[in-house]
Enzyme design. Structure first.
Site, PDB file in Angstrom:
ATOM      1  N   LEU A 181       0.821  -1.218   0.000  1.00 51.35           N
ATOM      2  CA  LEU A 181       0.000   0.000   0.000  1.00 51.35           C
ATOM      3  C   LEU A 181       0.853   1.265   0.000  1.00 51.35           C
ATOM      4  CD1 LEU A 181      -2.818  -0.944   2.544  1.00 51.35           C
ATOM      5  CD2 LEU A 181      -2.955  -0.922   0.057  1.00 51.35           C
ATOM      6  N   GLY A 182       2.036   1.195   0.569  1.00 53.98           N
ATOM      7  CA  GLY A 182       2.886   2.378   0.625  1.00 53.98           C
ATOM      8  C   GLY A 182       4.096   2.099   1.485  1.00 53.98           C
TER       9      GLY A 182
ATOM     10  N   GLY B 214       7.231   4.263   4.107  1.00 50.94           N
ATOM     11  CA  GLY B 214       7.681   5.480   4.772  1.00 50.94           C
ATOM     12  C   GLY B 214       9.117   5.332   5.215  1.00 50.94           C
ATOM     13  N   GLY B 215       9.545   6.234   6.088  1.00 55.26           N
ATOM     14  CA  GLY B 215      10.931   6.240   6.508  1.00 55.26           C
ATOM     15  C   GLY B 215      11.310   5.054   7.367  1.00 55.26           C
ATOM     16  N   PHE B 216      10.323   4.425   8.037  1.00 58.81           N
ATOM     17  CA  PHE B 216      10.649   3.341   8.951  1.00 58.81           C
ATOM     18  C   PHE B 216      10.104   1.998   8.491  1.00 58.81           C
ATOM     19  CE2 PHE B 216      11.020   7.074  11.645  1.00 58.81           C
ATOM     20  CZ  PHE B 216      12.225   6.828  12.274  1.00 58.81           C
ATOM     21  N   GLY B 217       9.484   1.918   7.363  1.00 60.56           N
ATOM     22  CA  GLY B 217       8.995   0.622   6.923  1.00 60.56           C
ATOM     23  C   GLY B 217       7.962   0.723   5.821  1.00 60.56           C
TER      24      GLY B 217
ATOM     25  N   THR C 164       3.831  -0.616   4.304  1.00 59.91           N
ATOM     26  CA  THR C 164       2.466  -0.970   4.671  1.00 59.91           C
ATOM     27  C   THR C 164       1.887  -1.875   3.594  1.00 59.91           C
ATOM     28  OG1 THR C 164       2.217   1.175   5.752  1.00 59.91           O
ATOM     29  CG2 THR C 164       0.213  -0.058   5.322  1.00 59.91           C
TER      30      THR C 164
ATOM     31  N   LYS D  44       1.588  -3.284   8.973  1.00 56.13           N
ATOM     32  CA  LYS D  44       2.667  -2.298   8.904  1.00 56.13           C
ATOM     33  C   LYS D  44       3.959  -2.970   9.346  1.00 56.13           C
ATOM     34  CE  LYS D  44       1.988   1.909  10.001  1.00 56.13           C
ATOM     35  NZ  LYS D  44       1.742   3.139  10.780  1.00 56.13           N
TER      36      LYS D  44
ATOM     37  N   ASP E 105       1.629  13.791  12.603  1.00 54.56           N
ATOM     38  CA  ASP E 105       1.733  13.725  11.143  1.00 54.56           C
ATOM     39  C   ASP E 105       0.355  13.851  10.507  1.00 54.56           C
ATOM     40  OD1 ASP E 105       3.112  13.669   8.792  1.00 54.56           O
ATOM     41  OD2 ASP E 105       3.385  11.500   8.735  1.00 54.56           O
TER      42      ASP E 105
END
Length: 674
Positions: A16-17, A19-22, A24, A41, A139
């Site tokens: 799905l997407g 980010g900076g830490f992992g 999804t 996640k 966020d």
């Protein structure tokens, strides 16, 4: 990871997407009936950096505890499970079916004030609940707000960056990591010290974006750092003042709680209703004196209410109604309730009879007058003229009817031509034909023409997209008129193609390391897409990342050329770490190449017999074939050499004789001793 089953239960469907830490993923719960969907996640820290790993562990633990504490709020995803597997951390959350708010915030498209107020109230109620539980989201942005398809409510997601708030203190969080999104993050949060007002700030930024149709990175500021936007929005001054206070530069100048903002918004709504209320006026028909006399003659005994003279002379309906009301109140106050009712019924009946009599009398008078007129000489001439006119009108009708049929045939022919082009999949020609003079003059209505143009244009754009020509597809779709039916379908395709362009640009940067080409590709995403703002953020990230890695690369090469192997190895490792965070294959390979050179030289230095001159610089990036060291010759046993005669011989005195006799016999020879 597609198809992989985690924790013997959750099967990954698709990403799905990230980010900076992992990352999804969309997954299915294989242990529940019907395999309901959920969101997994994955926290994927870089184990090469212990500090980064500690931060990732801390964020993972924080998110799990926070989501558990927030409980079952209807507009926050539920935490279903959390676990660690193979030194990686996973959270499982409720899947929200809907779309992100980014798809609604289209560049150049402005929301109405009512929609903005409803959105703010919806989100502020969520934030009020979150903050009351001692949590800061940190966020709040369009990508983290989902419009749920089921009830059209907004849902706040991605609490992966939340921080506990110590309520006994000054609502201050001592954070070591500045987390947030550029454009939606206030200055105190950028310094790693978020507050409750930081979430309120981010929500206010989204409200401004919705009102003026501009991405936050393009907002204008004054010399004090305050946003200047009111002149771009059609907004109530009270609403503008509330939003302006939400986004003040200094956190002390903002609202200190979501509840305060909600109270202000309620007052604005009440004010709007009172200002927009209108005085309804029902005009009263007043008979002039002639009509009153006529009515009196036709219906003797009927009471006619005559208004004061000033009512007849004024043109203000409110003044008329005021006088009428005063008159009625005066008469009603002097009459008993029983008389009012009976009088009202009698007068109503008499008024109806009067109206009928007036109507019948007028019709009879008109019939008599017309009959007398047509029997006169003048009337006879007029009768002949009317007859000729009727005949001519009939001929004209026949002519117009024939012309109308011809025009209809022309219209049908034009439509058939366009439909034929569509069936032949000649979408480009069909799209261009709709703007030709021939089609425009064929009698096709503008609505029908735009509808056909939209259908052909969308099919043409889809054809382009099938060849991965997403920029051309996006441009074609952007020209389609938004008044056509089902335009939301065109908008959905535009979003998909904008995302595809962004993906192409990302691959160019990450795999090829070609910053210039990647930026040129991303520039093809025009205004009118929610992806535009995301592309601007990504462009800036690439530029910063490229400059940082380029400096490290030059420093590592310089260290290699001077023989500073440890320094070269350290710089190369920094490049590798940066590349892993930005998912840049190109820079990772560059770093690995430099690291290999430095480690090779360091290994030579650690050997038992190092080369004679280990610190001499070696040429960097040499393509020449290395020359092998000459073999060490095997030495044979040395031959005995003749002793050399000294130039000046030294005379040595002989030692005194040794007595070798022991009694009568010698110790060695055994001979007799003297």
């Amino acid at each position: 990871m597609q198809g992989q089953i985690l924790s013997s239960r959750y099967q990954i469907i698709e990403p799905l997407g990230q980010g900076g830490f992992g990352k999804t993923y969309l997954a299915e719960d294989t242990q529940l009936p019907g395999y309901p969907q959920c969101v997994v996640k994955q926290f994927n820290p870089s184990f090469n950096d212990p500090k980064f790993l500690d931060t990732a562990r801390r964020l993972f633990k924080t998110e799990a505890e926070t989501l558990q504490k927030l409980g079952n709020h209807p507009q926050i995803p539920q935490l279903l499970a959390h676990f660690e597997q193979e030194q990686e951390f996973y959270l499982v959350q409720q899947f929200i079916d809907g779309h992100t708010l980014s798809q609604e915030l289209v560049s150049g498209k402005c929301w109405s004030q009512t929609k903005v107020i409803e959105f703010l109230q919806d989100c502020l109620n969520i934030l009020d609940f979150v903050h009351s539980n001692g949590v800061i989201h940190r966020d709040v942005k369009p990508d983290n707000i989902i419009r749920r398809r089921q009830d059209n409510k907004v849902v706040l997601v991605d609490f992966g960056t939340v921080k506990e708030v110590v309520l006994a203190q000054t609502q201050l969080v001592n954070s070591t990591v500045a987390v947030g999104t550029r454009g939606y993050m206030p200055t105190e949060q950028a310094r790693g010290k978020p507050r409750i007002t930081s979430d309120i700030y981010a929500l206010g930024i989204i409200a401004i974006q919705a009102l003026i149709g501009v991405h936050p990175v393009e907002f204008q500021e004054d010399e004090n750092g305050e946003f200047v936007w009111q002149s771009q929005a059609n907004v109530n001054p009270q609403l503008a003042a509330v939003i302006a206070k939400m986004v003040r530069y200094h956190f002390k100048d903002r609202y200190q709680s979501a509840k305060e903002v909600l109270e202000e918004l309620v007052n604005i709504q009440v004010t709007q209703i009172s200002r927009s209320s209108k005085v309804e006026y029902t005009p009263t028909n007043i008979l002039n004196l002639d009509e009153q006399n006529t009515a009196a003659k036709i219906a003797p005994g009927t009471e006619i209410v005559t208004q004061e003279k000033e009512v007849l002379e004024t043109n203000n309906p409110l003044e008329k109604q005021s006088v009428i009301n005063n008159y009625e109140e005066k008469n009603v106050s002097q009459t008993s309730p029983s008389k009012i009712n009976s009088s009202y019924v009698a007068k109503t009946k008499q008024t109806q009879e009067t109206s009928t009599s007036i109507k019948n009398t007028s019709q009879n008078n008109l019939t008599v007058k017309l009959k007398a007129f047509f029997q006169s000489e003048t009337g006879k001439v007029v009768s002949v003229g009317l007859l000729i006119g009727a005949i001519a009108t009939g001929g004209m009708y026949l002519f117009n009817d024939k012309a109308a049929k011809a025009q209809e045939q022309k219209r049908q022919g034009a439509i058939a031509t366009l439909e034929e082009l569509k069936n032949k999949k000649s979408y480009e020609e069909c799209y261009q034909q709709t703007d030709s003079d021939e089609i425009k003059q064929a009698g096709i209505s503008e609505e029908e023409r735009l509808k056909i143009k939209g259908e052909c244009g969308l099919s043409w754009a889809q054809e382009k997209a099938s060849y991965n020509e997403f920029a051309e597809a996006f441009d074609i779709a952007s020209e389609i008129d938004d008044k056509i039916p089902n335009y939301n379908k065109v908008q959905e395709y535009k979003e998909q193609w904008a995302e595809a362009i962004l993906k192409q640009a990302t691959e160019i940067y990450q795999k090829e390391g070609n910053l210039e080409k990647a930026i040129a590709t991303i520039a093809q995403i025009k205004s009118g897409s929610s992806v535009k703002g995301k592309s601007l953020d990504l462009k800036q990230q690439w530029e910063e990342d490229y400059q940082k890695n380029a400096r490290l690369f030059e420093a590592s090469e310089a260290a290699i050329s001077q023989g500073f192997w440890d320094s070269a190895n350290s710089k190369a490792q920094e490049i590798i770490n940066n590349a892993k965070q930005s998912h840049s294959f190109y820079w990772e390979q560059q770093g690995l190449g430099l690291k290999k050179q430095a480690e090779t030289e360091l290994k030579k230095l650690s050997e038992p017999n190092p080369p004679k001159n280990p610190d001499l610089p070696k040429p960097a990036n040499s393509n020449s074939v290395p020359v092998a060291d000459p073999p060490i010759p095997i030495k044979s046993d040395p031959k005995p050499e003749k002793p050399k005669q000294p130039t000046n011989p030294v005379i040595v005195e002989p030692p005194p004789p040794i007595d070798l006799c022991d009694g009568n016999n010698a110790l060695i020879t055994g001979d007799s001793c003297p």
